[in-house]
Design an enzyme around this catalytic site. Structure first.
Site, PDB file in Angstrom:
ATOM      1  N   HIS A  85       0.818  -1.225  -0.043  1.00  0.00           N
ATOM      2  CA  HIS A  85       0.094  -0.032   0.041  1.00  0.00           C
ATOM      3  C   HIS A  85       0.752   1.138  -0.132  1.00  0.00           C
ATOM      4  CE1 HIS A  85      -4.173  -1.671   1.545  1.00  0.00           C
ATOM      5  NE2 HIS A  85      -3.624  -2.408   0.463  1.00  0.00           N
ATOM      6  N   TYR A 215      -8.799   5.681   7.624  1.00  0.00           N
ATOM      7  CA  TYR A 215      -8.747   6.162   9.180  1.00  0.00           C
ATOM      8  C   TYR A 215      -9.941   7.097   9.078  1.00  0.00           C
ATOM      9  CZ  TYR A 215      -4.326   3.533   9.979  1.00  0.00           C
ATOM     10  OH  TYR A 215      -3.544   2.548  10.028  1.00  0.00           O
ATOM     11  N   PRO A 306      -3.171   0.997  18.843  1.00  0.00           N
ATOM     12  CA  PRO A 306      -2.850   0.216  17.544  1.00  0.00           C
ATOM     13  C   PRO A 306      -3.207   1.457  16.399  1.00  0.00           C
ATOM     14  CG  PRO A 306      -4.797  -0.568  18.374  1.00  0.00           C
ATOM     15  CD  PRO A 306      -4.230   0.269  19.517  1.00  0.00           C
ATOM     16  N   LYS A 310       1.816   0.413  14.869  1.00  0.00           N
ATOM     17  CA  LYS A 310       3.355   0.251  15.319  1.00  0.00           C
ATOM     18  C   LYS A 310       3.909  -0.823  16.063  1.00  0.00           C
ATOM     19  CE  LYS A 310       5.178   3.738  13.201  1.00  0.00           C
ATOM     20  NZ  LYS A 310       4.674   3.172  11.705  1.00  0.00           N
ATOM     21  N   TYR A 399       4.253   7.021   9.513  1.00  0.00           N
ATOM     22  CA  TYR A 399       3.556   5.690   9.348  1.00  0.00           C
ATOM     23  C   TYR A 399       4.479   4.612   8.664  1.00  0.00           C
ATOM     24  CZ  TYR A 399      -0.801   3.149   8.255  1.00  0.00           C
ATOM     25  OH  TYR A 399      -1.744   1.966   8.289  1.00  0.00           O
TER      26      TYR A 399
HETATM   27  P1  RFL Z   1       3.160 -10.907  21.755  1.00  0.00           P
HETATM   28  O1  RFL Z   1       2.922 -11.051  20.362  1.00  0.00           O
HETATM   29  O2  RFL Z   1       2.287 -10.724  22.920  1.00  0.00           O
HETATM   30  O3  RFL Z   1       4.035 -12.393  22.289  1.00  0.00           O
HETATM   31  C1  RFL Z   1       4.258 -12.791  23.664  1.00  0.00           C
HETATM   32  C2  RFL Z   1       4.513 -14.186  23.693  1.00  0.00           C
HETATM   33  O4  RFL Z   1       4.859 -14.776  24.867  1.00  0.00           O
HETATM   34  C3  RFL Z   1       3.988 -15.675  25.407  1.00  0.00           C
HETATM   35  N1  RFL Z   1       4.392 -15.690  26.810  1.00  0.00           N
HETATM   36  C4  RFL Z   1       5.027 -16.662  27.490  1.00  0.00           C
HETATM   37  N2  RFL Z   1       5.689 -17.529  26.962  1.00  0.00           N
HETATM   38  C5  RFL Z   1       6.411 -18.409  27.930  1.00  0.00           C
HETATM   39  N3  RFL Z   1       6.338 -18.225  29.445  1.00  0.00           N
HETATM   40  C6  RFL Z   1       5.837 -17.283  29.813  1.00  0.00           C
HETATM   41  N4  RFL Z   1       5.743 -16.991  30.997  1.00  0.00           N
HETATM   42  C7  RFL Z   1       4.912 -16.368  28.946  1.00  0.00           C
HETATM   43  N5  RFL Z   1       4.244 -15.252  28.849  1.00  0.00           N
HETATM   44  C8  RFL Z   1       3.907 -14.823  27.839  1.00  0.00           C
HETATM   45  C9  RFL Z   1       2.606 -15.379  24.957  1.00  0.00           C
HETATM   46  O5  RFL Z   1       1.849 -16.555  24.987  1.00  0.00           O
HETATM   47  C10 RFL Z   1       3.011 -14.913  23.489  1.00  0.00           C
HETATM   48  O6  RFL Z   1       2.981 -15.784  22.652  1.00  0.00           O
HETATM   49  O7  RFL Z   1       4.451  -9.913  21.851  1.00  0.00           O
HETATM   50  P2  RFL Z   1       5.530  -9.553  20.895  1.00  0.00           P
HETATM   51  O8  RFL Z   1       6.157 -10.624  20.039  1.00  0.00           O
HETATM   52  O9  RFL Z   1       6.481  -8.486  21.566  1.00  0.00           O
HETATM   53  O10 RFL Z   1       4.856  -8.772  19.423  1.00  0.00           O
HETATM   54  C11 RFL Z   1       4.031  -7.604  19.730  1.00  0.00           C
HETATM   55  C12 RFL Z   1       2.784  -7.664  18.773  1.00  0.00           C
HETATM   56  O11 RFL Z   1       2.081  -8.863  18.950  1.00  0.00           O
HETATM   57  C13 RFL Z   1       1.901  -6.395  19.191  1.00  0.00           C
HETATM   58  O12 RFL Z   1       2.841  -5.278  19.540  1.00  0.00           O
HETATM   59  C14 RFL Z   1       1.020  -6.143  17.887  1.00  0.00           C
HETATM   60  O13 RFL Z   1       0.246  -6.978  17.681  1.00  0.00           O
HETATM   61  C15 RFL Z   1       0.453  -4.533  18.090  1.00  0.00           C
HETATM   62  N6  RFL Z   1      -0.526  -4.375  16.880  1.00  0.00           N
HETATM   63  C16 RFL Z   1      -0.343  -3.981  15.868  1.00  0.00           C
HETATM   64  N7  RFL Z   1       1.233  -3.898  15.632  1.00  0.00           N
HETATM   65  C17 RFL Z   1       1.735  -3.338  14.202  1.00  0.00           C
HETATM   66  O14 RFL Z   1       2.880  -3.110  14.053  1.00  0.00           O
HETATM   67  N8  RFL Z   1       0.797  -2.827  13.332  1.00  0.00           N
HETATM   68  C18 RFL Z   1      -0.576  -2.998  13.346  1.00  0.00           C
HETATM   69  O15 RFL Z   1      -1.416  -2.906  12.417  1.00  0.00           O
HETATM   70  C19 RFL Z   1      -1.036  -3.733  14.588  1.00  0.00           C
HETATM   71  N9  RFL Z   1      -2.195  -3.692  15.056  1.00  0.00           N
HETATM   72  C20 RFL Z   1      -2.042  -4.504  17.304  1.00  0.00           C
HETATM   73  C21 RFL Z   1      -2.873  -4.240  16.106  1.00  0.00           C
HETATM   74  C22 RFL Z   1      -2.415  -5.226  18.371  1.00  0.00           C
HETATM   75  C23 RFL Z   1      -3.885  -5.461  18.506  1.00  0.00           C
HETATM   76  N10 RFL Z   1      -4.108  -5.894  19.822  1.00  0.00           N
HETATM   77  C24 RFL Z   1      -5.044  -7.122  19.854  1.00  0.00           C
HETATM   78  C25 RFL Z   1      -3.791  -5.443  20.821  1.00  0.00           C
HETATM   79  C26 RFL Z   1      -4.209  -4.414  16.232  1.00  0.00           C
HETATM   80  C27 RFL Z   1      -4.634  -4.760  17.433  1.00  0.00           C
HETATM   81  C28 RFL Z   1      -6.121  -4.953  17.841  1.00  0.00           C
HETATM   82  C1  PHB Z   2      -5.339  -3.976  11.219  1.00  0.00           C
HETATM   83  O1  PHB Z   2      -5.289  -4.229  10.104  1.00  0.00           O
HETATM   84  O2  PHB Z   2      -5.461  -4.796  12.150  1.00  0.00           O
HETATM   85  C2  PHB Z   2      -4.659  -2.912  11.556  1.00  0.00           C
HETATM   86  C3  PHB Z   2      -4.245  -1.815  10.708  1.00  0.00           C
HETATM   87  C4  PHB Z   2      -3.979  -0.730  10.920  1.00  0.00           C
HETATM   88  C5  PHB Z   2      -4.031  -0.210  12.323  1.00  0.00           C
HETATM   89  C6  PHB Z   2      -4.174  -1.032  13.358  1.00  0.00           C
HETATM   90  C7  PHB Z   2      -4.646  -2.269  12.934  1.00  0.00           C
HETATM   91  O3  PHB Z   2      -3.488   1.045  12.613  1.00  0.00           O
END
Ligand code: RFL
Ligand code: PHB
Length: 405
Positions: A85, A215, A306, A310, A399
């Site tokens: 994109h 957005y 989110p 990032k 972004y």
């Molecule tokens: P994670 O993905 O939470 O993984 C951590 C892992 O550690 C495990 N764990 C353990 N394992 C062993 N022993 C223990 N005691 C443990 N405690 C925990 C967990 O089970 C898990 O598997 O962290 P990590 O790897 O740092 O990754 C971070 C990302 O997951 C997170 O920042 C993103 O998903 C945030 N996020 C977004 N980030 C983006 O860059 N672009 C996006 O578009 C974006 N959209 C989002 C998002 C997060 C969202 N939510 C649900 C918070 C959209 C949403 C809705």
């Molecule tokens: C997503 O596709 O889950 C998504 C995209 C952009 C955002 C957050 C989440 O800023």
């Protein structure tokens, strides 16, 4: 469960160079960097493989994150299936305004679900035969300060406890992990903000109604139209912080999305809802990110709302820096990279904190804004971003992830 080529087991203590806690994007990426450099590492994950592969989260990869995945041999499906994109739309006052990120910065982002990144990295780790224990929570980390060799104790759901002795432990275990807990409140400074709203997200089996993400600022609250592929849509609605999911039937979600996203000449396609969940919003930074031989990476150390897309990209940024520093440390004995880790990462983290906060407060309805002062400020800011090339470039640079580089 896998077996390691290099690690040894003496008196039930498994010896390795690096123990990584957590098989989210941060832990899996770091494990891959270490594997490719021939550094022995063991990964323990609290949840099942299925859970890790199905957990719906991020969708947007910065250019640097896609490049890292390719460099690690995890770019095949990303290149075949990811959607590149070059812009996003800011929609407000019933009109759309494109921010042409490609023209403004020369960079684009890729829509590729975190679920797919995780699947690709787990498959590569399996192929490499490196140890990855699912359903095995780490329950203790000992001896990580004072120059000794740290120990991680973990408890597999169906086997005897694991005792892992390493040179370095990396807590890539997310916001609720054990890493920060074992360090303790007194050694960590937390800076944080919470927001008086949450996101209700759906995954829907319907082709996206747009080519690029929308957005949307609306008097009823923020809405986001994203996607996972050309046939699957991902959409979000701002809801109250204590909103209950059972109050939101699929029809109500679609109606609310259609109302907020409404624009003359545009219509929202609807379809079966595959997943629906509510996510709280928070900003959080724990510092320092290093405590002796224990390093925090990704969501374990910092969280962003989110709106700026990032979180995953920051996690990837952390482990790219940490991975290079560990490779330097284990191959040359130098520790300058490890010493610089926290400082290097925190600079990028704070840039992303600022951007995520700015996007969030610019786009969400602020509860308590009774006379509409904040809403007018938001509209003034949006109008400026969409009319000034300098302001648009600033948003675009942040972004795509090149601001401040
Ligand atoms: P994670 O993905 O939470 O993984 C951590 C892992 O550690 C495990 N764990 C353990 N394992 C062993 N022993 C223990 N005691 C443990 N405690 C925990 C967990 O089970 C898990 O598997 O962290 P990590 O790897 O740092 O990754 C971070 C990302 O997951 C997170 O920042 C993103 O998903 C945030 N996020 C977004 N980030 C983006 O860059 N672009 C996006 O578009 C974006 N959209 C989002 C998002 C997060 C969202 N939510 C649900 C918070 C959209 C949403 C809705
Ligand atoms: C997503 O596709 O889950 C998504 C995209 C952009 C955002 C957050 C989440 O800023």
């Amino acid at each position: 469960m896998g077996t390691s080529i290099h690690s040894t087991v003496v008196n039930d203590v498994q010896r390795t160079q690096v123990v990584v806690i957590g098989a989210g994007p941060a832990g899996l990426l770091l494990g891959r960097i270490l594997d490719l450099a021939g550094i022995d590492n063991v990964l323990v994950e609290a949840r099942s493989r299925r859970h890790c592969e199905q957990r719906l989260r991020a969708g947007i990869l910065e250019h640097a994150t896609s490049t890292l995945l390719r460099d690690l041999g995890a770019g095949q499906r990303l290149d075949a299936e990811g959607l590149v994109h070059g812009g996003i739309e800011l929609r407000f006052g019933g009109a759309g305004h494109r921010i042409a990120m490609d023209e403004l910065t020369g960079c684009s982002v890729t829509v590729y679900g975190q679920t797919e990144v995780v699947k690709d990295l787990i498959a590569l780790r399996r192929e490499a035969g490196s140890p990855l224990y699912f359903d095995t929570p780490a329950v203790a980390v000992e001896d990580f300060t004072g120059g000794g060799r740290p120990v991680v104790r973990a408890e597999p759901a169906d086997g005897p406890p694991l005792v892992l002795r390493a040179d370095v432990v990396v807590a890539a275990d997310g916001f609720h992990g054990i890493g920060r807990q074992v360090v303790g409140d007194r050694a960590i400074t937390v800076r944080q903000q919470s927001y008086p709203y949450a996101w209700l997200g759906i995954l829907a089996d319907v082709a996206p109604s747009c080519d690029e993400l929308i957005y949307c600022h609306h008097d009823r609250g923020f809405a986001l139209h994203s996607m996972r592929s050309t046939t699957v849509s991902r959409l979000y609605l701002q809801v109250d912080v204590d909103e209950q999911l059972d109050q939101w039937s699929d029809d109500r979600v679609w109606d609310e999305l259609a109302t907020r996203l409404a624009m003359d000449g545009w219509s929202l396609r609807t379809g079966p809802v595959l997943d629906k969940a509510i996510t709280p919003m928070r900003s959080f930074v724990a510092s320092p990110m290093r405590h002796g031989s224990l390093f925090l990476a990704g969501d374990a150390a910092h969280i962003v709302p989110p709106t700026g897309a990032k979180g995953l990209n920051l996690a990837a940024g952390d482990v790219a820096v940490l991975g290079a520093a560990l490779v330097e440390h284990f191959t040359t004995g130098q520790s300058a990279g490890l010493d610089a880790y926290a400082g290097t990462c925190l600079r990028r983290v704070w840039r992303a904190q600022d951007f995520s906060y700015t996007m969030t407060t610019m786009l969400h309805r602020a509860p308590g804004d009774t006379d509409g002062y904040l809403a007018e400020l938001q509209r003034a800011r949006l109008a400026y971003v969409c009319s000034s090339e300098a302001a648009a470039r600033s948003l675009a640079e942040n972004y795509v992830g090149i601001a401040g580089h």
